[in-house]
Design a protein around this motif. Sequence first.
Motif, mmCIF file in Angstrom:
data_model
loop_
_atom_site.group_PDB
_atom_site.id
_atom_site.type_symbol
_atom_site.label_atom_id
_atom_site.label_comp_id
_atom_site.label_asym_id
_atom_site.label_seq_id
_atom_site.Cartn_x
_atom_site.Cartn_y
_atom_site.Cartn_z
ATOM 1 N N ARG A 3 -12.206 -0.868 1.155
ATOM 2 C CA ARG A 3 -11.815 -2.159 1.722
ATOM 3 C C ARG A 3 -10.818 -2.903 0.831
ATOM 4 N NH1 ARG A 3 -17.323 -5.187 2.111
ATOM 5 N NH2 ARG A 3 -17.535 -4.112 0.106
ATOM 6 N N TYR A 4 -10.575 -2.405 -0.375
ATOM 7 C CA TYR A 4 -9.811 -3.181 -1.358
ATOM 8 C C TYR A 4 -8.408 -3.523 -0.871
ATOM 9 C CZ TYR A 4 -7.537 -4.535 -5.722
ATOM 10 O OH TYR A 4 -6.838 -5.228 -6.684
ATOM 11 N N TYR A 5 -7.665 -2.525 -0.419
ATOM 12 C CA TYR A 5 -6.297 -2.785 0.019
ATOM 13 C C TYR A 5 -6.265 -3.765 1.194
ATOM 14 C CZ TYR A 5 -4.451 1.050 -2.866
ATOM 15 O OH TYR A 5 -4.084 1.854 -3.910
ATOM 16 N N ALA A 6 -7.192 -3.583 2.146
ATOM 17 C CA ALA A 6 -7.214 -4.463 3.312
ATOM 18 C C ALA A 6 -7.567 -5.891 2.918
ATOM 19 C CB ALA A 6 -8.212 -3.936 4.348
ATOM 20 N N ALA A 7 -8.567 -6.046 2.038
ATOM 21 C CA ALA A 7 -8.998 -7.382 1.628
ATOM 22 C C ALA A 7 -7.893 -8.091 0.840
ATOM 23 C CB ALA A 7 -10.267 -7.285 0.786
ATOM 24 N N LEU A 8 -7.242 -7.360 -0.076
ATOM 25 C CA LEU A 8 -6.131 -7.948 -0.835
ATOM 26 C C LEU A 8 -4.965 -8.264 0.096
ATOM 27 C CD1 LEU A 8 -4.681 -8.718 -3.454
ATOM 28 C CD2 LEU A 8 -4.111 -6.293 -3.771
ATOM 29 N N SER A 9 -4.682 -7.369 1.040
ATOM 30 C CA SER A 9 -3.567 -7.572 1.976
ATOM 31 C C SER A 9 -3.763 -8.826 2.810
ATOM 32 C CB SER A 9 -3.415 -6.353 2.883
ATOM 33 O OG SER A 9 -2.993 -5.226 2.156
ATOM 34 N N MET A 10 -4.989 -9.021 3.314
ATOM 35 C CA MET A 10 -5.213 -10.186 4.173
ATOM 36 C C MET A 10 -5.102 -11.480 3.379
ATOM 37 S SD MET A 10 -5.550 -11.357 7.094
ATOM 38 C CE MET A 10 -5.233 -13.117 7.116
ATOM 39 N N MET A 11 -5.597 -11.502 2.167
ATOM 40 C CA MET A 11 -5.467 -12.713 1.355
ATOM 41 C C MET A 11 -4.003 -12.977 1.014
ATOM 42 S SD MET A 11 -8.308 -14.300 1.018
ATOM 43 C CE MET A 11 -8.104 -15.357 -0.416
ATOM 44 N N ALA A 12 -3.247 -11.914 0.769
ATOM 45 C CA ALA A 12 -1.810 -12.085 0.509
ATOM 46 C C ALA A 12 -1.096 -12.568 1.760
ATOM 47 C CB ALA A 12 -1.210 -10.773 0.022
ATOM 48 N N SER A 13 -1.482 -12.028 2.922
ATOM 49 C CA SER A 13 -0.878 -12.462 4.188
ATOM 50 C C SER A 13 -1.161 -13.929 4.442
ATOM 51 C CB SER A 13 -1.419 -11.606 5.340
ATOM 52 O OG SER A 13 -1.055 -10.255 5.189
ATOM 53 N N LEU B 242 -16.604 -8.664 5.542
ATOM 54 C CA LEU B 242 -17.921 -8.399 6.126
ATOM 55 C C LEU B 242 -17.992 -7.069 6.866
ATOM 56 C CD1 LEU B 242 -18.666 -11.979 7.529
ATOM 57 C CD2 LEU B 242 -19.542 -10.961 5.413
ATOM 58 N N GLY B 243 -16.822 -6.509 7.203
ATOM 59 C CA GLY B 243 -16.798 -5.247 7.928
ATOM 60 C C GLY B 243 -17.220 -4.079 7.055
ATOM 61 N N SER B 244 -17.719 -3.029 7.670
ATOM 62 C CA SER B 244 -18.159 -1.847 6.950
ATOM 63 C C SER B 244 -16.974 -1.100 6.349
ATOM 64 C CB SER B 244 -18.923 -0.914 7.892
ATOM 65 O OG SER B 244 -19.133 0.339 7.297
ATOM 66 N N SER B 245 -17.175 -0.519 5.173
ATOM 67 C CA SER B 245 -16.115 0.257 4.525
ATOM 68 C C SER B 245 -15.857 1.570 5.258
ATOM 69 C CB SER B 245 -16.494 0.548 3.067
ATOM 70 O OG SER B 245 -17.710 1.274 3.005
ATOM 71 N N ASP B 246 -16.787 2.000 6.116
ATOM 72 C CA ASP B 246 -16.623 3.267 6.838
ATOM 73 C C ASP B 246 -15.550 3.197 7.916
ATOM 74 O OD1 ASP B 246 -18.675 4.342 5.347
ATOM 75 O OD2 ASP B 246 -20.220 3.806 6.802
ATOM 76 N N VAL B 247 -15.062 1.999 8.204
ATOM 77 C CA VAL B 247 -14.116 1.843 9.302
ATOM 78 C C VAL B 247 -12.725 2.359 8.947
ATOM 79 C CG1 VAL B 247 -13.167 -0.436 8.785
ATOM 80 C CG2 VAL B 247 -13.566 0.219 11.161
ATOM 81 N N TYR B 248 -12.452 2.568 7.669
ATOM 82 C CA TYR B 248 -11.123 2.984 7.253
ATOM 83 C C TYR B 248 -11.009 4.502 7.280
ATOM 84 C CZ TYR B 248 -11.175 -1.829 5.809
ATOM 85 O OH TYR B 248 -11.297 -3.196 5.820
#
Length: 480
Positions: free
Chosen positions: A141-151, A460-466
């Motif tokens: 989830r790291y890239y997605a979480a960082l990306s959304m905060m940057a967005s 909050l989403g599951s890490s398995d989704v990636y």
Amino acid sequence: METKAAYDRSFSKNYMLLSQEQASLIDLIRVLFNSDLAKRKFIECPAGTEQSFKYRWLIVVSILVLKILQAVSKPLAWFGSVVEIWLNLLSSNRNFGVLILNFFRGRVVKPDKDSATFLSFIGNLDTRVELDKSIKHGDSRYYAALSMMASKASYENRAYLQSTVTDHWKMEFLDCFDFWNEYQDKATTQAFMLRDKNVNPELIVVAFRGTETFDTDAWCSDFDISWYELSGIGKVHGGFMKALGLQKHTGWPKDVQRADNQPDLAYYAIRDLLRELLGTNNQAKYILTGHSLGGALAILFPAVLAFHEEEWLLERLEGVYTFGQPRVGDEKFGEYMKEQLRNFNVGYYRFVYCNDMVPRLPYDDNTLMFKHFGTCVYFNSFYKGKVVTEEPNKNYFSPLSVIPKIINAFWELIRSFSIRYTKGPEYKEGGVLRVLRLIGLVIAGVPAHSPQDYVNCTRLGSSDVYLPAVQDPSNHQQSI
């Protein structure tokens, strides 16, 4: 004003370019009754181009919306400025009660629009600054979480960005930019870049700003349904191409020469800076991200890289993460991009939250040619994610979905009061977002587009989704 003949369209043999400045009311009426679009002075297209009545009707609607946006540009910008100053006045003085008290004491704290604490209207919808400390590098989830905060941060001013990246995220703030749009003749495209040296390999993040609430120039990019067909690539949304740096006379040349006093074009400036930054570290990677319009620019950027055969930069691209992204091209464009992303092993994750209207636009039907592609990570209002080929109710305006949307909007309003107790105090929602939730009872797609829900999805989403970047979910749906 330049004429049609003044433009070089050799880079695209098939195109449809709208110019609201040249369209009169009579022209709009005439286009409804004559299918030969090349005869209309406000439409530039190859001779003999004809379209159905429904398509011509959409052209009329697009032109009218663009004209309205131009007409209200200054008053809307003024209104937006007043709203933002008021919201920041309240936050600077803690709340309305303290503001009144400070007024009588003569101690009112006045907000500074250039300070690190001043928030845009979008920023006031979700005031969180800190990254989720439970999501560390190595977590899927790291890239997605960082990306959304940057967005989310991309909507704010330079001082806010520098303070947030340096002091809160402990990363390196590289720069933020206002890029030129040749068609709007002003700097209307924004982005910023940061470098995360705390991870291995070193990571550069490019975040494109989305559509600001009171910025009619950005809204014009969204509602401009012009398009260009690039040889071997497909048809691409003209408004987004213009925002990324498409040039009036030469289209997408591999290199451009700009005078010293001319503002940079987004694609070329970012590409050149990435070359420089990545050239200092052979192991470094970069990701592209954006919310709303920013998401469209984020996925269009590697498309132009591929068009220019920039293989070295594509090999260094770790992933593209978009949130609430509109459609950017036709089916051929989607197939082209899937092949390019697969060849260079680039992950592309397109996040869609519940009833967000923007990912359902422009329409995917027989009239308009726009199609989504890539890995769609869809979340419902309980932040449960699944990988789907297309978000449910893909064109949004379905009579069968009206009642479920209203019911869901009521639930989201109730959740706005309870989520701080069920998920933690960092998920607390403020009054501005709750007002938007009320609007959602009428138009569910409006509050669903806010950054708050997308940040929640990544946390909050599951890490398995990636899914792995090499996996194509075209025949697969994974529930989480």
